[in-house]
Write an enzyme that holds these catalytic residues in place. Structure first.
Site, PDB file in Angstrom:
ATOM      1  N   GLU A   1       5.668  46.362  47.093  1.00  0.00           N
ATOM      2  CA  GLU A   1       6.753  47.023  46.332  1.00  0.00           C
ATOM      3  C   GLU A   1       6.265  47.660  45.032  1.00  0.00           C
ATOM      4  O   GLU A   1       6.948  47.602  44.009  1.00  0.00           O
ATOM      5  CB  GLU A   1       7.886  46.023  46.038  1.00  0.00           C
ATOM      6  CG  GLU A   1       8.463  45.334  47.267  1.00  0.00           C
ATOM      7  CD  GLU A   1       9.044  46.317  48.275  1.00  0.00           C
ATOM      8  OE1 GLU A   1       9.635  47.329  47.861  1.00  0.00           O
ATOM      9  OE2 GLU A   1       8.882  46.066  49.491  1.00  0.00           O
ATOM     10  N   VAL A   2       5.095  48.274  45.071  1.00  0.00           N
ATOM     11  CA  VAL A   2       4.585  48.961  43.873  1.00  0.00           C
ATOM     12  C   VAL A   2       4.664  50.480  44.014  1.00  0.00           C
ATOM     13  O   VAL A   2       4.243  51.211  43.114  1.00  0.00           O
ATOM     14  CB  VAL A   2       3.132  48.545  43.546  1.00  0.00           C
ATOM     15  CG1 VAL A   2       3.064  47.081  43.166  1.00  0.00           C
ATOM     16  CG2 VAL A   2       2.185  48.867  44.699  1.00  0.00           C
TER      17      VAL A   2
ATOM     18  N   LYS B   1      -1.104  54.443  58.962  1.00  0.00           N
ATOM     19  CA  LYS B   1      -0.696  53.130  58.470  1.00  0.00           C
ATOM     20  C   LYS B   1      -1.545  52.092  59.186  1.00  0.00           C
ATOM     21  O   LYS B   1      -1.504  51.973  60.413  1.00  0.00           O
ATOM     22  CB  LYS B   1       0.794  52.894  58.740  1.00  0.00           C
ATOM     23  CG  LYS B   1       1.320  51.562  58.237  1.00  0.00           C
ATOM     24  CD  LYS B   1       1.359  51.503  56.724  1.00  0.00           C
ATOM     25  CE  LYS B   1       1.997  50.196  56.248  1.00  0.00           C
ATOM     26  NZ  LYS B   1       2.066  50.113  54.780  1.00  0.00           N
TER      27      LYS B   1
ATOM     28  N   GLU C   1      -3.127  54.141  54.615  1.00  0.00           N
ATOM     29  CA  GLU C   1      -2.303  53.261  53.776  1.00  0.00           C
ATOM     30  C   GLU C   1      -2.387  51.832  54.270  1.00  0.00           C
ATOM     31  O   GLU C   1      -2.164  51.546  55.449  1.00  0.00           O
ATOM     32  CB  GLU C   1      -0.840  53.722  53.785  1.00  0.00           C
ATOM     33  CG  GLU C   1       0.034  52.867  52.881  1.00  0.00           C
ATOM     34  CD  GLU C   1       1.515  53.173  52.992  1.00  0.00           C
ATOM     35  OE1 GLU C   1       2.317  52.330  52.541  1.00  0.00           O
ATOM     36  OE2 GLU C   1       1.871  54.232  53.538  1.00  0.00           O
TER      37      GLU C   1
ATOM     38  N   ALA D   1      -1.466  47.535  53.888  1.00  0.00           N
ATOM     39  CA  ALA D   1      -0.251  46.722  53.908  1.00  0.00           C
ATOM     40  C   ALA D   1      -0.349  45.734  52.756  1.00  0.00           C
ATOM     41  O   ALA D   1      -1.203  44.850  52.765  1.00  0.00           O
ATOM     42  CB  ALA D   1      -0.116  45.988  55.238  1.00  0.00           C
TER      43      ALA D   1
ATOM     44  N   GLY E   1       2.859  53.720  40.515  1.00  0.00           N
ATOM     45  CA  GLY E   1       3.722  54.047  41.644  1.00  0.00           C
ATOM     46  C   GLY E   1       5.165  54.303  41.302  1.00  0.00           C
ATOM     47  O   GLY E   1       5.884  54.936  42.085  1.00  0.00           O
ATOM     48  N   SER E   2       5.629  53.823  40.141  1.00  0.00           N
ATOM     49  CA  SER E   2       7.026  54.029  39.758  1.00  0.00           C
ATOM     50  C   SER E   2       7.129  53.926  38.240  1.00  0.00           C
ATOM     51  O   SER E   2       7.132  52.828  37.678  1.00  0.00           O
ATOM     52  CB  SER E   2       7.928  52.975  40.427  1.00  0.00           C
ATOM     53  OG  SER E   2       9.280  53.169  40.062  1.00  0.00           O
TER      54      SER E   2
END
EC number: 6.3.3.3
Length: 238
Positions: free
Chosen positions: A12-13, A37, A109, A111, A170-171
């Protein structure tokens, strides 16, 4: 840089949205892009996974997965509980190398974080990056606690003699607190690598057309964008 491995400092980054921004910026620069992925967990056979989300946001990319497992767990655990063969680092490396023969950029990407286990032998995304001899981009959170997880990830990459290309936030919050603003200067120091971008909070909720138009402004020139680290730091410095 035909293959770039993207990992997070944890879950969740903003790793998937960052991958989408990387893909959108590369497409805008005229490059063909594939997104792989390594292991998708927590989705059913007919549900959309992270690679599908990247394609939705970024546009005309080739999106694929090595494997998917139904429970939202570490890939090795999810595979075992589902009674399915695990993903091995060599599986990821082979899939990425194949895509690289047909695309100018392959984004792999992971996990969760760098050392999340894929199989019973303890294989990780770091092992796949070594097999590919590919640089690694770390996606980190903005606020309190990020310096520790970022430095630990960077140290592990150095121990394994893997290239850390840089760090992307990332956010980035609409109203950053003091820790977030200080971390803009501290993140590249603890990582020993440059800060290469910052995505605004909620970027993944933008309409795809807006996302594609704005993505290059969130990433540095090294990542096909126009974002300027010094200017950003000057605007947010406490």
């Amino acid at each position: 840089m035909p293959i770039l491995v993207i990992t997070g400092t944890g879950t969740e980054v903003g790793k998937t949205v960052t991958t989408a921004a990387l893909a959108a910026a590369a497409l805008a620069a005229g490059r063909s892009v594939a997104v792989l992925k390594a292991a998708q967990t927590g989705v059913g056979p007919d549900e959309r996974g992270d690679a599908d989300e990247v394609a939705r946001l970024a546009g005309a990319v080739t999106a694929s997965e090595v494997a998917r497992f139904p429970e939202p767990l570490a890939p090795g655990t999810a595979a075992r509980r589902a009674g399915m063969p695990p993903v091995r680092p060599q599986d990821v490396a082979e899939a990425a190398a194949k895509l690289a023969t047909e695309h100018e950029l392959v984004l792999v990407e992971g996990a969760g974080g760098l050392l999340v286990r894929f199989d019973t032998a303890g294989g990780t995304l770091a092992d796949a990056a070594r097999l590919l001899n590919a640089p690694v981009l770390v996606v980190a959170s903005a606020g309190l606690g990020t310096l520790n997880t970022t430095e630990l990830t960077a140290r592990e990459l150095r121990v394994r003699e893997l290239e850390l290309l840089g760090v992307v936030i990332g956010s980035w919050p609409d109203v950053p607190d003091l820790a977030s603003r200080c971390n803009v200067a501290d993140l590249p120091e603890v990582a020993g690598a440059p800060l290469l971008g910052a995505l605004p909070a909620g970027a993944g909720a933008l309409a795809p057309g807006d996302f594609r138009a704005m993505a290059p402004s969130w990433l540095s020139a090294r990542l096909d964008g126009s974002w300027d680290a010094e200017a950003f730091r000057g605007r947010v410095a406490p």
